[in-house]
Scaffold this motif. Structure first.
Motif, PDB file in Angstrom:
ATOM      1  N   PRO A  32       0.821  -1.219   0.000  1.00  0.00           N
ATOM      2  CA  PRO A  32       0.000   0.000   0.000  1.00  0.00           C
ATOM      3  C   PRO A  32       0.853   1.267   0.000  1.00  0.00           C
ATOM      4  O   PRO A  32       1.963   1.272   0.522  1.00  0.00           O
ATOM      5  CB  PRO A  32      -0.792  -0.100   1.309  1.00  0.00           C
ATOM      6  N   VAL A  33       0.296   2.318  -0.565  1.00  0.00           N
ATOM      7  CA  VAL A  33       0.935   3.633  -0.572  1.00  0.00           C
ATOM      8  C   VAL A  33       0.559   4.322   0.742  1.00  0.00           C
ATOM      9  O   VAL A  33      -0.606   4.315   1.136  1.00  0.00           O
ATOM     10  CB  VAL A  33       0.415   4.459  -1.770  1.00  0.00           C
ATOM     11  N   GLU A  34       1.554   4.898   1.427  1.00  0.00           N
ATOM     12  CA  GLU A  34       1.257   5.552   2.712  1.00  0.00           C
ATOM     13  C   GLU A  34       0.621   6.915   2.521  1.00  0.00           C
ATOM     14  O   GLU A  34      -0.292   7.303   3.225  1.00  0.00           O
ATOM     15  CB  GLU A  34       2.533   5.679   3.543  1.00  0.00           C
ATOM     16  N   LYS A  35       1.127   7.658   1.547  1.00  0.00           N
ATOM     17  CA  LYS A  35       0.619   9.009   1.326  1.00  0.00           C
ATOM     18  C   LYS A  35       0.755   9.331  -0.161  1.00  0.00           C
ATOM     19  O   LYS A  35       1.764   9.009  -0.771  1.00  0.00           O
ATOM     20  CB  LYS A  35       1.468   9.996   2.151  1.00  0.00           C
ATOM     21  N   VAL A  36      -0.287   9.957  -0.715  1.00  0.00           N
ATOM     22  CA  VAL A  36      -0.213  10.349  -2.126  1.00  0.00           C
ATOM     23  C   VAL A  36       0.612  11.648  -2.210  1.00  0.00           C
ATOM     24  O   VAL A  36       0.089  12.754  -2.224  1.00  0.00           O
ATOM     25  CB  VAL A  36      -1.614  10.531  -2.750  1.00  0.00           C
ATOM     26  N   SER A  37       1.936  11.471  -2.218  1.00  0.00           N
ATOM     27  CA  SER A  37       2.880  12.590  -2.221  1.00  0.00           C
ATOM     28  C   SER A  37       3.161  13.034  -3.657  1.00  0.00           C
ATOM     29  O   SER A  37       2.694  12.424  -4.615  1.00  0.00           O
ATOM     30  CB  SER A  37       4.180  12.130  -1.566  1.00  0.00           C
ATOM     31  N   GLN A  38       3.969  14.071  -3.772  1.00  0.00           N
ATOM     32  CA  GLN A  38       4.424  14.539  -5.099  1.00  0.00           C
ATOM     33  C   GLN A  38       5.121  13.400  -5.846  1.00  0.00           C
ATOM     34  O   GLN A  38       4.925  13.213  -7.046  1.00  0.00           O
ATOM     35  CB  GLN A  38       5.374  15.729  -4.903  1.00  0.00           C
ATOM     36  N   GLU A  39       5.918  12.649  -5.086  1.00  0.00           N
ATOM     37  CA  GLU A  39       6.671  11.536  -5.679  1.00  0.00           C
ATOM     38  C   GLU A  39       5.714  10.493  -6.284  1.00  0.00           C
ATOM     39  O   GLU A  39       5.949   9.971  -7.377  1.00  0.00           O
ATOM     40  CB  GLU A  39       7.512  10.907  -4.564  1.00  0.00           C
ATOM     41  N   ILE A  40       4.631  10.210  -5.568  1.00  0.00           N
ATOM     42  CA  ILE A  40       3.636   9.250  -6.050  1.00  0.00           C
ATOM     43  C   ILE A  40       2.916   9.813  -7.277  1.00  0.00           C
ATOM     44  O   ILE A  40       2.657   9.097  -8.250  1.00  0.00           O
ATOM     45  CB  ILE A  40       2.622   8.904  -4.922  1.00  0.00           C
ATOM     46  N   GLN A  41       2.628  11.114  -7.241  1.00  0.00           N
ATOM     47  CA  GLN A  41       1.976  11.745  -8.404  1.00  0.00           C
ATOM     48  C   GLN A  41       2.896  11.689  -9.624  1.00  0.00           C
ATOM     49  O   GLN A  41       2.447  11.425 -10.737  1.00  0.00           O
ATOM     50  CB  GLN A  41       1.589  13.191  -8.080  1.00  0.00           C
ATOM     51  N   ASN A  42       4.205  11.908  -9.406  1.00  0.00           N
ATOM     52  CA  ASN A  42       5.165  11.795 -10.515  1.00  0.00           C
ATOM     53  C   ASN A  42       5.178  10.379 -11.083  1.00  0.00           C
ATOM     54  O   ASN A  42       5.233  10.182 -12.301  1.00  0.00           O
ATOM     55  CB  ASN A  42       6.585  12.159 -10.055  1.00  0.00           C
ATOM     56  N   LEU A  43       5.109   9.403 -10.173  1.00  0.00           N
ATOM     57  CA  LEU A  43       5.078   8.004 -10.597  1.00  0.00           C
ATOM     58  C   LEU A  43       3.823   7.743 -11.443  1.00  0.00           C
ATOM     59  O   LEU A  43       3.897   7.104 -12.498  1.00  0.00           O
ATOM     60  CB  LEU A  43       5.097   7.087  -9.360  1.00  0.00           C
ATOM     61  N   MET A  44       2.676   8.283 -11.011  1.00  0.00           N
ATOM     62  CA  MET A  44       1.430   8.088 -11.765  1.00  0.00           C
ATOM     63  C   MET A  44       1.519   8.752 -13.142  1.00  0.00           C
ATOM     64  O   MET A  44       1.016   8.219 -14.133  1.00  0.00           O
ATOM     65  CB  MET A  44       0.233   8.623 -10.966  1.00  0.00           C
ATOM     66  N   ASP A  45       2.181   9.919 -13.209  1.00  0.00           N
ATOM     67  CA  ASP A  45       2.376  10.596 -14.500  1.00  0.00           C
ATOM     68  C   ASP A  45       3.205   9.712 -15.437  1.00  0.00           C
ATOM     69  O   ASP A  45       2.881   9.553 -16.614  1.00  0.00           O
ATOM     70  CB  ASP A  45       3.085  11.944 -14.305  1.00  0.00           C
ATOM     71  N   ASP A  46       4.280   9.138 -14.881  1.00  0.00           N
ATOM     72  CA  ASP A  46       5.146   8.254 -15.681  1.00  0.00           C
ATOM     73  C   ASP A  46       4.377   7.021 -16.143  1.00  0.00           C
ATOM     74  O   ASP A  46       4.525   6.571 -17.286  1.00  0.00           O
ATOM     75  CB  ASP A  46       6.359   7.787 -14.861  1.00  0.00           C
ATOM     76  N   MET A  47       3.553   6.477 -15.236  1.00  0.00           N
ATOM     77  CA  MET A  47       2.771   5.278 -15.584  1.00  0.00           C
ATOM     78  C   MET A  47       1.834   5.577 -16.754  1.00  0.00           C
ATOM     79  O   MET A  47       1.687   4.786 -17.681  1.00  0.00           O
ATOM     80  CB  MET A  47       1.946   4.806 -14.375  1.00  0.00           C
ATOM     81  N   LEU A  48       1.212   6.757 -16.689  1.00  0.00           N
ATOM     82  CA  LEU A  48       0.256   7.127 -17.729  1.00  0.00           C
ATOM     83  C   LEU A  48       0.966   7.315 -19.076  1.00  0.00           C
ATOM     84  O   LEU A  48       0.510   6.823 -20.105  1.00  0.00           O
ATOM     85  CB  LEU A  48      -0.464   8.420 -17.311  1.00  0.00           C
ATOM     86  N   ASP A  49       2.106   8.010 -19.045  1.00  0.00           N
ATOM     87  CA  ASP A  49       2.911   8.202 -20.256  1.00  0.00           C
ATOM     88  C   ASP A  49       3.295   6.870 -20.864  1.00  0.00           C
ATOM     89  O   ASP A  49       3.211   6.667 -22.078  1.00  0.00           O
ATOM     90  CB  ASP A  49       4.229   8.915 -19.886  1.00  0.00           C
ATOM     91  N   THR A  50       3.729   5.965 -19.997  1.00  0.00           N
ATOM     92  CA  THR A  50       4.177   4.642 -20.427  1.00  0.00           C
ATOM     93  C   THR A  50       3.010   3.873 -21.051  1.00  0.00           C
ATOM     94  O   THR A  50       3.148   3.255 -22.105  1.00  0.00           O
ATOM     95  CB  THR A  50       4.753   3.859 -19.227  1.00  0.00           C
ATOM     96  N   MET A  51       1.854   3.959 -20.386  1.00  0.00           N
ATOM     97  CA  MET A  51       0.660   3.263 -20.873  1.00  0.00           C
ATOM     98  C   MET A  51       0.234   3.794 -22.242  1.00  0.00           C
ATOM     99  O   MET A  51      -0.019   3.025 -23.161  1.00  0.00           O
ATOM    100  CB  MET A  51      -0.478   3.429 -19.859  1.00  0.00           C
ATOM    101  N   TYR A  52       0.172   5.119 -22.367  1.00  0.00           N
ATOM    102  CA  TYR A  52      -0.253   5.711 -23.651  1.00  0.00           C
ATOM    103  C   TYR A  52       0.729   5.346 -24.765  1.00  0.00           C
ATOM    104  O   TYR A  52       0.312   5.011 -25.870  1.00  0.00           O
ATOM    105  CB  TYR A  52      -0.347   7.235 -23.534  1.00  0.00           C
ATOM    106  N   SER A  53       2.014   5.370 -24.458  1.00  0.00           N
ATOM    107  CA  SER A  53       2.990   5.110 -25.519  1.00  0.00           C
ATOM    108  C   SER A  53       2.942   3.654 -25.961  1.00  0.00           C
ATOM    109  O   SER A  53       3.337   3.319 -27.076  1.00  0.00           O
ATOM    110  CB  SER A  53       4.392   5.508 -25.085  1.00  0.00           C
ATOM    111  N   ALA A  54       2.438   2.777 -25.077  1.00  0.00           N
ATOM    112  CA  ALA A  54       2.323   1.356 -25.437  1.00  0.00           C
ATOM    113  C   ALA A  54       0.915   1.020 -25.941  1.00  0.00           C
ATOM    114  O   ALA A  54       0.601  -0.147 -26.174  1.00  0.00           O
ATOM    115  CB  ALA A  54       2.662   0.499 -24.225  1.00  0.00           C
ATOM    116  N   ASN A  55       0.078   2.050 -26.089  1.00  0.00           N
ATOM    117  CA  ASN A  55      -1.312   1.864 -26.525  1.00  0.00           C
ATOM    118  C   ASN A  55      -2.128   0.955 -25.624  1.00  0.00           C
ATOM    119  O   ASN A  55      -2.975   0.194 -26.090  1.00  0.00           O
ATOM    120  CB  ASN A  55      -1.364   1.320 -27.961  1.00  0.00           C
TER     121      ASN A  55
END
Ligand code: ZN
Length: 172
Positions: free
Chosen positions: A20-43
């Protein structure tokens, strides 16, 4: 934001249970941004953090039909509260199981509790493609892949195929 490498089966990391994630920090938001970029680029239409090697309970989904208009959904620490007994069947694929598809039955509706991008607690009643997608991605958090629902024979054939592709891969 950055595009990360998506792990593919067979890979032991994909079998890990995410924490589990302890806190939705800036670092976690950055990770989610990267995940989304990765997902879109892989269709893809969904991605769990473990698919880029981060064992945290985070998934991102965008099932929007219009490619131009992005409709990302972020789920941190998702918990399925309810599912209905009626099943629906989709032909599923997975970015971590490249080029393999199989029909999988799952509850056609689910109710999921989670934290959103801003760390706010949300409850969502999902059905159809979204319900299936949430359940597929949440399986990743438990180290489960859709091929685990297939017969032993089918599953081993797919893994064999994927391993073969891997051994042919060279990096120069
Ligand atoms: Zn997947």
């Amino acid at each position: 934001m950055a595009i990360k490498t998506i792990l593919t089966e067979p890979n032991q990391l994909l079998r890990q249970v995410s924490r589990p994630v302890e806190k939705v920090s800036q670092e976690i938001q950055n990770l989610m941004d990267d995940m989304l970029d990765t997902m879109y680029s892989a269709n893809g239409i969904g991605l769990a953090a473990i698919q880029i090697g981060v064992p945290k309970r985070i998934i991102v989904i965008d099932i929007g039909k219009d490619k131009e208009k992005k409709e990302p959904q972020y789920f941190v620490n998702p918990i399925i509260k309810n599912t209905n007994s009626i099943l629906s069947t989709y032909e599923e694929g997975c970015l971590s199981v490249p080029n393999q598809f199989a029909e999988i039955d799952r509850p056609s509706k689910c109710e999921v509790e989670y934290l959103d991008y801003n760390g706010e607690k949300k409850l969502l009643k999902a059905e159809g493609l979204l319900a299936t997608c949430i359940q597929h991605e949440m399986d990743h958090l438990e180290g489960i892949l859709f091929i685990d629902y297939l017969s032993k024979l089918k599953k081993s054939m797919i893994i064999k195929k994927l391993s073969k592709n891997k051994s042919n891969r060279i990096v120069v």
